[in-house]
Motif scaffolding. Sequence first.
Motif, PDB file in Angstrom:
ATOM      1  N   ASN A 187     167.020 115.539  20.207  1.00 17.35           N
ATOM      2  CA  ASN A 187     165.428 115.442  20.095  1.00 17.35           C
ATOM      3  C   ASN A 187     164.800 114.621  19.213  1.00 17.35           C
ATOM      4  O   ASN A 187     162.981 114.914  19.373  1.00 17.35           O
ATOM      5  CB  ASN A 187     164.822 117.165  20.177  1.00 17.35           C
ATOM      6  N   ALA A 188     165.096 114.210  18.764  1.00 19.18           N
ATOM      7  CA  ALA A 188     164.765 113.441  17.385  1.00 19.18           C
ATOM      8  C   ALA A 188     163.487 111.951  17.638  1.00 19.18           C
ATOM      9  O   ALA A 188     162.051 112.440  17.181  1.00 19.18           O
ATOM     10  CB  ALA A 188     165.438 112.474  17.052  1.00 19.18           C
ATOM     11  N   LEU A 189     163.303 112.040  18.774  1.00 18.92           N
ATOM     12  CA  LEU A 189     162.371 110.842  19.547  1.00 18.92           C
ATOM     13  C   LEU A 189     161.189 111.585  20.123  1.00 18.92           C
ATOM     14  O   LEU A 189     160.399 111.334  19.134  1.00 18.92           O
ATOM     15  CB  LEU A 189     162.948 109.647  20.462  1.00 18.92           C
ATOM     16  N   ALA A 190     161.412 112.771  21.077  1.00 19.75           N
ATOM     17  CA  ALA A 190     160.014 113.596  21.697  1.00 19.75           C
ATOM     18  C   ALA A 190     159.838 114.261  19.409  1.00 19.75           C
ATOM     19  O   ALA A 190     158.781 114.524  20.205  1.00 19.75           O
ATOM     20  CB  ALA A 190     160.548 114.404  22.265  1.00 19.75           C
ATOM     21  N   VAL A 191     160.459 114.798  18.540  1.00 24.41           N
ATOM     22  CA  VAL A 191     160.229 115.255  18.029  1.00 24.41           C
ATOM     23  C   VAL A 191     158.457 114.409  16.513  1.00 24.41           C
ATOM     24  O   VAL A 191     157.523 114.994  16.561  1.00 24.41           O
ATOM     25  CB  VAL A 191     161.423 116.012  16.735  1.00 24.41           C
ATOM     26  N   VAL A 192     159.416 112.618  16.484  1.00 25.17           N
ATOM     27  CA  VAL A 192     158.583 112.291  15.958  1.00 25.17           C
ATOM     28  C   VAL A 192     157.179 111.838  16.938  1.00 25.17           C
ATOM     29  O   VAL A 192     156.262 111.859  16.201  1.00 25.17           O
ATOM     30  CB  VAL A 192     159.674 110.805  16.013  1.00 25.17           C
ATOM     31  N   GLU A 193     157.405 111.392  18.284  1.00 25.66           N
ATOM     32  CA  GLU A 193     156.271 111.048  18.447  1.00 25.66           C
ATOM     33  C   GLU A 193     155.453 112.817  18.839  1.00 25.66           C
ATOM     34  O   GLU A 193     154.348 111.980  18.749  1.00 25.66           O
ATOM     35  CB  GLU A 193     156.589 110.848  19.700  1.00 25.66           C
ATOM     36  N   SER A 194     155.689 113.374  18.619  1.00 22.67           N
ATOM     37  CA  SER A 194     155.007 114.620  18.852  1.00 22.67           C
ATOM     38  C   SER A 194     153.740 114.875  17.219  1.00 22.67           C
ATOM     39  O   SER A 194     152.787 115.915  17.436  1.00 22.67           O
ATOM     40  CB  SER A 194     155.704 116.223  18.994  1.00 22.67           C
ATOM     41  N   LEU A 195     154.776 114.593  16.407  1.00 26.99           N
ATOM     42  CA  LEU A 195     153.952 114.686  15.357  1.00 26.99           C
ATOM     43  C   LEU A 195     152.267 113.564  15.289  1.00 26.99           C
ATOM     44  O   LEU A 195     151.397 114.162  14.280  1.00 26.99           O
ATOM     45  CB  LEU A 195     154.381 113.886  13.795  1.00 26.99           C
ATOM     46  N   GLY A 196     152.249 112.954  15.704  1.00 23.28           N
ATOM     47  CA  GLY A 196     150.996 111.691  16.169  1.00 23.28           C
ATOM     48  C   GLY A 196     150.944 111.731  14.704  1.00 23.28           C
ATOM     49  O   GLY A 196     149.366 111.136  15.057  1.00 23.28           O
ATOM     50  N   ALA A 197     151.971 110.884  14.607  1.00 23.92           N
ATOM     51  CA  ALA A 197     151.218 110.654  12.648  1.00 23.92           C
ATOM     52  C   ALA A 197     151.626 108.852  12.585  1.00 23.92           C
ATOM     53  O   ALA A 197     152.758 108.484  14.149  1.00 23.92           O
ATOM     54  CB  ALA A 197     152.563 110.857  11.692  1.00 23.92           C
ATOM     55  N   PRO A 198     151.060 107.653  12.251  1.00 19.38           N
ATOM     56  CA  PRO A 198     152.083 106.190  12.094  1.00 19.38           C
ATOM     57  C   PRO A 198     152.800 106.840  11.459  1.00 19.38           C
ATOM     58  O   PRO A 198     153.615 105.332  11.571  1.00 19.38           O
ATOM     59  CB  PRO A 198     150.947 105.586  11.660  1.00 19.38           C
ATOM     60  N   ARG A 199     153.586 106.989  10.392  1.00 17.35           N
ATOM     61  CA  ARG A 199     154.460 107.197   9.797  1.00 17.35           C
ATOM     62  C   ARG A 199     154.787 108.100   9.436  1.00 17.35           C
ATOM     63  O   ARG A 199     154.860 109.384   8.816  1.00 17.35           O
ATOM     64  CB  ARG A 199     154.000 106.627   8.155  1.00 17.35           C
TER      65      ARG A 199
END
Length: 324
Positions: A156-168
């Motif tokens: 789920n790493a991609l989904a987790v990263v994109e869920s944060l709404g942060a640019p970095r």
Amino acid sequence: MTRALPTAASLYERVQRVIPSIEWPAFTGDIDAILALKRERNAVILAHNCQTPEIFHCVADIVGDSLALARKATAVDADIIVLAGVHFMAETAKLLNPGKTVLIPDLGAGCSLADSITASDVPLMRQRYPGAPIVTYVNTSAAVKAESDICCTSGNALAVVESLGAPRVIMLPDEYLARNIAAQTKVEIIAWKGHCEVHERFSPADIRELREAHPGVTVLAHPECPPEVVAEADFAGSTAAMSDYVGRHKPARVVLITECSMSDNVAVEHPDVDFVRPCNLCPHMKRITLAKIRAALEENRHMVTIDPGVADRARRALERMLAV
Ligand code: SF4
């Protein structure tokens, strides 16, 4: 997957493709004892996809990758959980089941990724990249999870990263998983230098040699492999995603670029698929044996405990992940 408990004698048919008949008698005593002890002690065994087939197919109640085990651990209805996997997985089960007894059959079952980072490294990354949320791979200690904002697995790493709404975003500690995710997202990923000692050994040349030796083979790679290896593969995904791929696409011949017991376990489910099996063993996973699982149930060892202050914060990071 949850299974009823048969006896050892009825199980061989299931695993005969991957366990030679000459080896089987060495397992049956422990299998019968474990099946009885589980009933007696109201215990369940959670086994990772990389456990050996006599554990995975013969005594485990719940099997899967780290994400599946973490999810299913939240719904376990038993007094005792035995984790047939490595130590961080047992800690995860304990975090999600604080009231239950969680046992790890061998305290030495560690992980090169978990060992690559300490809890004191995490705040230093936070200071260095102010404002960037910290995503910690589940292959870390509870103390490291406690310092992070959210956990992830390779599934789920991609989904987790994109869920944060942060640019970095800072991804710890697997450099290759971080780089493989960076290739799929616009989010800037800051990586750590941790590696899985099993997956880092595969090279692009290995994949090319496999294709030459086995024309038409479908290559599935784990995202803990270096990006150059993933680039040579037909598909990259967690152990669960690789297993699903084989079930959905039924390739005539396949090679799984990951820990070698995984191929044995998936081969049992798909007798019509030809598995090419390069073998990189995880020495930590292989510390777990039937004899040690039996001893764990007989002697209540080794009990997993986590400092309550650490546990509360680590659980928050895990629960945030499970909510994604
Ligand atoms: S296979 Fe790699 S990531 Fe998994 S437990 Fe072994 S060292 Fe850790």
